[in-house]
Design a protein around this motif. Structure first.
Motif, PDB file in Angstrom:
ATOM      1  N   ALA A 204     -16.144 -48.048  -7.598  1.00 33.65           N
ATOM      2  CA  ALA A 204     -17.255 -47.693  -7.213  1.00 33.65           C
ATOM      3  C   ALA A 204     -17.381 -46.865  -6.050  1.00 33.65           C
ATOM      4  O   ALA A 204     -16.596 -46.636  -5.084  1.00 33.65           O
ATOM      5  CB  ALA A 204     -18.667 -49.024  -6.756  1.00 33.65           C
ATOM      6  N   LEU A 205     -18.393 -46.216  -6.251  1.00 37.40           N
ATOM      7  CA  LEU A 205     -19.076 -45.137  -5.315  1.00 37.40           C
ATOM      8  C   LEU A 205     -20.020 -45.399  -4.273  1.00 37.40           C
ATOM      9  O   LEU A 205     -20.856 -45.387  -4.471  1.00 37.40           O
ATOM     10  CB  LEU A 205     -18.897 -43.335  -6.128  1.00 37.40           C
ATOM     11  N   ALA A 206     -19.959 -45.711  -3.338  1.00 39.86           N
ATOM     12  CA  ALA A 206     -21.059 -46.001  -2.457  1.00 39.86           C
ATOM     13  C   ALA A 206     -22.073 -45.110  -2.498  1.00 39.86           C
ATOM     14  O   ALA A 206     -21.554 -43.404  -2.651  1.00 39.86           O
ATOM     15  CB  ALA A 206     -20.299 -46.724  -1.098  1.00 39.86           C
ATOM     16  N   LYS A 207     -23.040 -45.021  -1.897  1.00 39.96           N
ATOM     17  CA  LYS A 207     -23.700 -43.961  -1.798  1.00 39.96           C
ATOM     18  C   LYS A 207     -24.631 -43.659  -0.503  1.00 39.96           C
ATOM     19  O   LYS A 207     -22.982 -44.003   0.841  1.00 39.96           O
ATOM     20  CB  LYS A 207     -26.020 -44.745  -1.818  1.00 39.96           C
ATOM     21  N   PRO A 208     -23.936 -42.394  -0.455  1.00 42.38           N
ATOM     22  CA  PRO A 208     -24.114 -41.191   0.685  1.00 42.38           C
ATOM     23  C   PRO A 208     -24.555 -42.625   3.039  1.00 42.38           C
ATOM     24  O   PRO A 208     -25.747 -42.969   2.351  1.00 42.38           O
ATOM     25  CB  PRO A 208     -24.695 -40.211   0.589  1.00 42.38           C
ATOM     26  N   TYR A 209     -23.865 -42.107   3.743  1.00 45.20           N
ATOM     27  CA  TYR A 209     -24.244 -43.654   4.224  1.00 45.20           C
ATOM     28  C   TYR A 209     -23.939 -41.992   6.023  1.00 45.20           C
ATOM     29  O   TYR A 209     -22.927 -41.794   6.014  1.00 45.20           O
ATOM     30  CB  TYR A 209     -23.748 -44.824   4.284  1.00 45.20           C
ATOM     31  N   LEU A 210     -23.833 -42.892   6.501  1.00 44.23           N
ATOM     32  CA  LEU A 210     -24.150 -42.257   7.937  1.00 44.23           C
ATOM     33  C   LEU A 210     -22.025 -43.307   9.288  1.00 44.23           C
ATOM     34  O   LEU A 210     -22.272 -43.820   8.650  1.00 44.23           O
ATOM     35  CB  LEU A 210     -24.855 -42.735   9.596  1.00 44.23           C
ATOM     36  N   ASP A 211     -21.199 -42.565   8.546  1.00 39.82           N
ATOM     37  CA  ASP A 211     -20.167 -42.729   9.061  1.00 39.82           C
ATOM     38  C   ASP A 211     -19.951 -43.143  10.547  1.00 39.82           C
ATOM     39  O   ASP A 211     -20.299 -42.667  11.295  1.00 39.82           O
ATOM     40  CB  ASP A 211     -18.543 -41.654   8.391  1.00 39.82           C
ATOM     41  N   ILE A 212     -19.241 -44.550  11.096  1.00 45.88           N
ATOM     42  CA  ILE A 212     -19.455 -44.423  12.321  1.00 45.88           C
ATOM     43  C   ILE A 212     -18.487 -43.811  12.669  1.00 45.88           C
ATOM     44  O   ILE A 212     -18.426 -43.165  13.830  1.00 45.88           O
ATOM     45  CB  ILE A 212     -18.991 -46.116  12.931  1.00 45.88           C
ATOM     46  N   LYS A 213     -16.930 -43.265  12.578  1.00 41.31           N
ATOM     47  CA  LYS A 213     -16.396 -42.903  12.957  1.00 41.31           C
ATOM     48  C   LYS A 213     -16.227 -41.296  12.807  1.00 41.31           C
ATOM     49  O   LYS A 213     -15.860 -40.790  14.238  1.00 41.31           O
ATOM     50  CB  LYS A 213     -14.495 -42.781  11.607  1.00 41.31           C
ATOM     51  N   THR A 214     -17.332 -40.896  12.116  1.00 43.46           N
ATOM     52  CA  THR A 214     -17.496 -39.444  12.916  1.00 43.46           C
ATOM     53  C   THR A 214     -18.581 -38.713  12.893  1.00 43.46           C
ATOM     54  O   THR A 214     -19.077 -37.700  13.043  1.00 43.46           O
ATOM     55  CB  THR A 214     -16.976 -38.684  10.740  1.00 43.46           C
ATOM     56  N   ASN A 215     -19.648 -40.062  12.682  1.00 43.54           N
ATOM     57  CA  ASN A 215     -20.852 -39.406  13.052  1.00 43.54           C
ATOM     58  C   ASN A 215     -21.780 -38.859  11.818  1.00 43.54           C
ATOM     59  O   ASN A 215     -22.590 -37.748  12.063  1.00 43.54           O
ATOM     60  CB  ASN A 215     -21.422 -38.857  14.516  1.00 43.54           C
ATOM     61  N   SER A 216     -21.115 -38.641  10.443  1.00 44.64           N
ATOM     62  CA  SER A 216     -21.739 -37.559   9.213  1.00 44.64           C
ATOM     63  C   SER A 216     -21.252 -38.399   7.634  1.00 44.64           C
ATOM     64  O   SER A 216     -21.450 -40.209   8.178  1.00 44.64           O
ATOM     65  CB  SER A 216     -20.594 -36.570   9.292  1.00 44.64           C
ATOM     66  N   VAL A 217     -22.876 -37.659   7.514  1.00 43.20           N
ATOM     67  CA  VAL A 217     -23.097 -38.725   6.160  1.00 43.20           C
ATOM     68  C   VAL A 217     -21.691 -38.204   5.104  1.00 43.20           C
ATOM     69  O   VAL A 217     -21.278 -37.533   5.239  1.00 43.20           O
ATOM     70  CB  VAL A 217     -24.211 -37.705   5.415  1.00 43.20           C
ATOM     71  N   MET A 218     -21.401 -39.576   4.933  1.00 44.87           N
ATOM     72  CA  MET A 218     -20.693 -39.501   4.247  1.00 44.87           C
ATOM     73  C   MET A 218     -20.432 -40.665   2.550  1.00 44.87           C
ATOM     74  O   MET A 218     -21.636 -41.312   2.149  1.00 44.87           O
ATOM     75  CB  MET A 218     -19.024 -40.755   4.736  1.00 44.87           C
TER      76      MET A 218
END
Length: 182
Positions: A152-166
């Protein structure tokens, strides 16, 4: 003289009426042409946008195919490792190796392969999550859990590692608790 003025007045009125009618007809013709051009332009623009949207969707599908395949293939191996109760160290080595392999074929936007395996979060890039990190609350985990074993493909979210939308691709493993993601 009166007749002459009457004829002149009649001529002026007739001329004004004819000029007015010609002006109105001309304006209606111009308006009609403008509306046809507008409708044609609008239709062409919408068709062009539709074509671009379809092309973009195909690009996104091609872009996401490799991570989806990577997660699906890795899930097969991790399910086999779960079945034989492989050690966490063996699983961690496997996802590090897979991350290195896919790093050469996937864009620099990838954060590698990571998983929640048998109660522990593991990253193929050696990233350590911050204190209080709970993989089970992350969008990649919940998306995989909700998909019930399908990739499955997750909806865009804020990544903890990169602090960018993933965007993440994830899959629930056969123990119905462990998840592999990229």
């Amino acid at each position: 003289m009166k007749i002459f003025k009457l004829r002149e007045l009649h001529f002026n009125i007739s001329f004004s009426l004819i000029t007015g009618v010609i002006t109105i007809v001309s304006m209606l013709a111009i308006l009609s042409v403008f509306l046809r051009l507008y409708k044609t332009s609008k239709k062409n623009l919408l068709n062009e946008w539709q074509i671009e949207t379809v092309q973009m969707a195909h690009k996104i599908n091609r872009y996401m195919k490799t991570p989806m395949d990577a997660v699906s293939f890795s899930a097969v191996k991790l399910n086999e490792m779960l079945e034989r109760k492989a050690s966490h160290q063996e699983v961690h080595e496997y996802i590090k190796k897979e991350t290195a392999i896919y790093a050469s074929t996937i864009s620099e936007n990838s954060t590698g392969i990571y998983c929640y395996y048998d109660g522990e979060f593991m990253s193929g890039t050696e990233w350590s999550p911050p204190e209080g990190f709970n993989a089970k609350t992350r969008p990649w985990y919940t998306t995989a859990f909700d998909a019930g074993g399908k990739t499955a493909l997750a909806k865009p979210y804020l990544d903890i590692k990169t602090n960018s939308v993933m965007l993440s691709v994830a899959q629930l493993l056969d123990d119905l608790d462990s998840v592999i993601s990229m």
